[in-house]
Design a protein around this motif. Structure first.
Motif, short mmCIF file in Angstrom:
data_model
loop_
_atom_site.label_atom_id
_atom_site.label_comp_id
_atom_site.label_asym_id
_atom_site.label_seq_id
_atom_site.Cartn_x
_atom_site.Cartn_y
_atom_site.Cartn_z
N GLY A 9 -16.27 3.15 -0.65
CA GLY A 9 -16.97 3.98 -1.62
C GLY A 9 -16.12 5.01 -2.32
N GLN A 10 -14.80 5.05 -2.04
CA GLN A 10 -13.93 6.06 -2.63
C GLN A 10 -12.92 5.42 -3.58
OE1 GLN A 10 -14.48 9.24 -2.25
NE2 GLN A 10 -16.04 9.00 -0.64
N GLU A 11 -12.69 6.09 -4.73
CA GLU A 11 -11.74 5.59 -5.71
C GLU A 11 -10.30 5.83 -5.27
OE1 GLU A 11 -12.51 7.27 -9.51
OE2 GLU A 11 -14.57 6.50 -9.64
N GLN A 12 -10.04 7.00 -4.70
CA GLN A 12 -8.67 7.35 -4.30
C GLN A 12 -8.39 6.92 -2.88
OE1 GLN A 12 -7.02 11.21 -4.89
NE2 GLN A 12 -7.95 11.51 -6.91
N ALA A 13 -7.13 6.55 -2.64
CA ALA A 13 -6.69 6.26 -1.27
C ALA A 13 -6.47 7.57 -0.53
CB ALA A 13 -5.41 5.45 -1.29
N VAL A 14 -6.85 7.60 0.73
CA VAL A 14 -6.67 8.78 1.57
C VAL A 14 -5.25 8.77 2.14
CG1 VAL A 14 -7.46 9.99 3.64
CG2 VAL A 14 -9.11 8.78 2.20
N LEU A 15 -4.57 9.93 2.05
CA LEU A 15 -3.23 10.07 2.62
C LEU A 15 -3.35 10.52 4.07
CD1 LEU A 15 -1.43 11.98 -0.28
CD2 LEU A 15 -1.44 9.52 0.16
N VAL A 16 -2.64 9.83 4.96
CA VAL A 16 -2.67 10.20 6.37
C VAL A 16 -1.28 10.00 6.96
CG1 VAL A 16 -3.55 7.88 6.91
CG2 VAL A 16 -3.69 9.68 8.64
N ASN A 17 -0.82 10.98 7.73
CA ASN A 17 0.46 10.89 8.43
C ASN A 17 0.26 10.14 9.74
OD1 ASN A 17 1.58 12.43 6.38
ND2 ASN A 17 1.33 14.36 7.49
N ILE A 18 1.09 9.13 9.97
CA ILE A 18 0.96 8.36 11.20
C ILE A 18 2.31 8.33 11.92
CG2 ILE A 18 -0.94 6.93 10.38
CD1 ILE A 18 1.02 4.76 9.64
N PRO A 19 2.30 8.31 13.26
CA PRO A 19 3.56 8.39 14.02
C PRO A 19 4.28 7.05 14.15
CG PRO A 19 1.69 8.34 15.52
CD PRO A 19 1.11 8.38 14.13
N HIS A 20 3.65 5.98 13.68
CA HIS A 20 4.27 4.66 13.84
C HIS A 20 4.12 3.89 12.53
CE1 HIS A 20 0.17 3.10 13.99
NE2 HIS A 20 -0.10 4.11 14.81
N LYS A 21 4.92 2.89 12.36
CA LYS A 21 4.86 2.10 11.15
C LYS A 21 3.64 1.18 11.17
CE LYS A 21 7.77 -0.70 8.10
NZ LYS A 21 9.09 -1.32 7.91
#
Length: 348
Positions: free
Chosen positions: A317-329
């Motif tokens: 339901g969202q137009e923009q992608a959410v940015l999230v920092n993750i510790p692994h690839k």
């Protein structure tokens, strides 16, 4: 109040470089004007310095009106020092002569000129280079000569027009520390122009974000980052995602917001009302661990940022992608469960 601008307007043809600009800058502040190229930052500095007459409004420096209807005090009457992007040093003069020049022009006594020049050179740690010419100095050292010259003339208001723009990236960080130390030692009120938000956040007591000749928001760096007044400010400052949500309830300065069918509590302005709203979420507000991981997303793209990966994930339901920092690839197409535990409800 060292500096006050009220409804200042300046046009070039049909273009309003300054469009109803009002600012108040306290004595001793390090005040940064931030914005993209062409937004009016340099015109604002030139208007304060007296290098550019204004069309309407008024400007007060140290309690004295210097510009307004029928009034335009020349630069030499305003007691401000200006540090230009090009440094504007006399190439045929030594460092000592460059610093002493404004004092000699003011016909100060020779003993005073010598003592004041030596003191200013010591403040910016250039005494060993006093007899060198600007061509024999590094970019950072030339910048310090320009600062010492401002200090020598006794200006309590210093205007800096993108002074670090010509420096290599590795030198900018070192010069930021030097500028902060210069400001502390001189006790001056500093107006600093930049398009670099990292510089603004590192140096400023307060930041004004300009856009198309207008000041969108003037606040502390924390206020600008944590509580932007609109989407344009939110999008320009830091990395962020703007989401659509429905406010279900408001409790003081926190709102219960429905995102992708899940209720999330998010800070909000006091006058927030129930209904649809726009929410700013930054990477530090998004987690990928914990018992309340309840938002299912799909990874669009992953970028390595040095020590961690930044993922762009899609939320229903969202137009923009959410940015999230993750510790692994992770890989595009992977599922990633997230929870949101912060953000800001943008004012209506």
């Amino acid at each position: 109040m060292t500096m006050r601008l009220s409804s200042v307007r300046k046009t070039f043809g049909s273009h309003a470089a300054l469009d109803d600009v009002s600012l108040e800058i306290d004595t001793g502040d390090f005040f940064v004007v931030l914005g993209p190229s062409g937004c009016g930052k340099s015109t604002l500095l030139r208007a304060i310095a007296g290098l550019e007459p204004i069309d309407s409004g008024d400007i007060h420096l140290a309690g004295t009106q210097v510009a307004g209807k029928g009034l335009h005090q020349p630069p030499e009457a305003r007691n401000v020092g200006v540090v230009f992007q090009s440094y504007a040093l006399w190439p045929h003069m030594s460092v000592r002569q460059n610093v002493a020049f404004p004092l000699e022009t003011a016909k100060r006594a020779g003993t005073y000129v010598t003592a004041r020049t030596n003191n200013c050179l010591e403040t910016v740690e250039l005494t060993p280079f006093a007899d060198r010419k600007p061509a024999d100095l590094s970019g950072g050292q030339r910048q310090r000569v320009a600062l010492a010259r401002c200090l020598a003339q006794g200006a309590k208001t210093v205007l800096m027009d993108e002074p670090l723009a010509n420096l290599d990236p590795h030198l900018r960080s070192a010069m930021e520390a030097e500028l902060a130390e210069f400001h502390k030692k001189s006790g001056s009120t500093t107006l600093f122009i930049t398009h670099d938000q990292r510089e603004a956040m590192a140096l400023a007591d307060k930041v004004a974000l300009m856009w198309d000749g207008k000041v969108l928001q003037a606040d502390t760096p924390e206020g600008l980052y944590d509580r932007p007044v609109n989407e344009r400010v939110a999008g320009f400052i830091g990395r962020s995602t703007i989401l659509s949500g429905e406010i279900l309830a408001v409790r003081g300065e926190r709102a219960l917001v429905s995102l992708a069918g899940h209720a999330v509590e998010i800070p909000c302005p006091q006058d927030t009302e129930i209904g649809m709203a726009r929410i700013i979420v930054r990477p530090e507000h998004v987690r990928t661990t914990g018992e309340d991981r309840d938002l299912e997303t799909v990874v669009d793209r992953v970028t390595y940022r040095g020590g961690f990966w930044e993922a762009n994930v899609r939320l229903d339901g969202q137009e923009q992608a959410v940015l999230v920092n993750i510790p692994h690839k992770a890989a595009a197409g992977d599922s990633l469960a997230i929870s949101i535990d912060g953000g800001w409800v943008l004012p209506a």
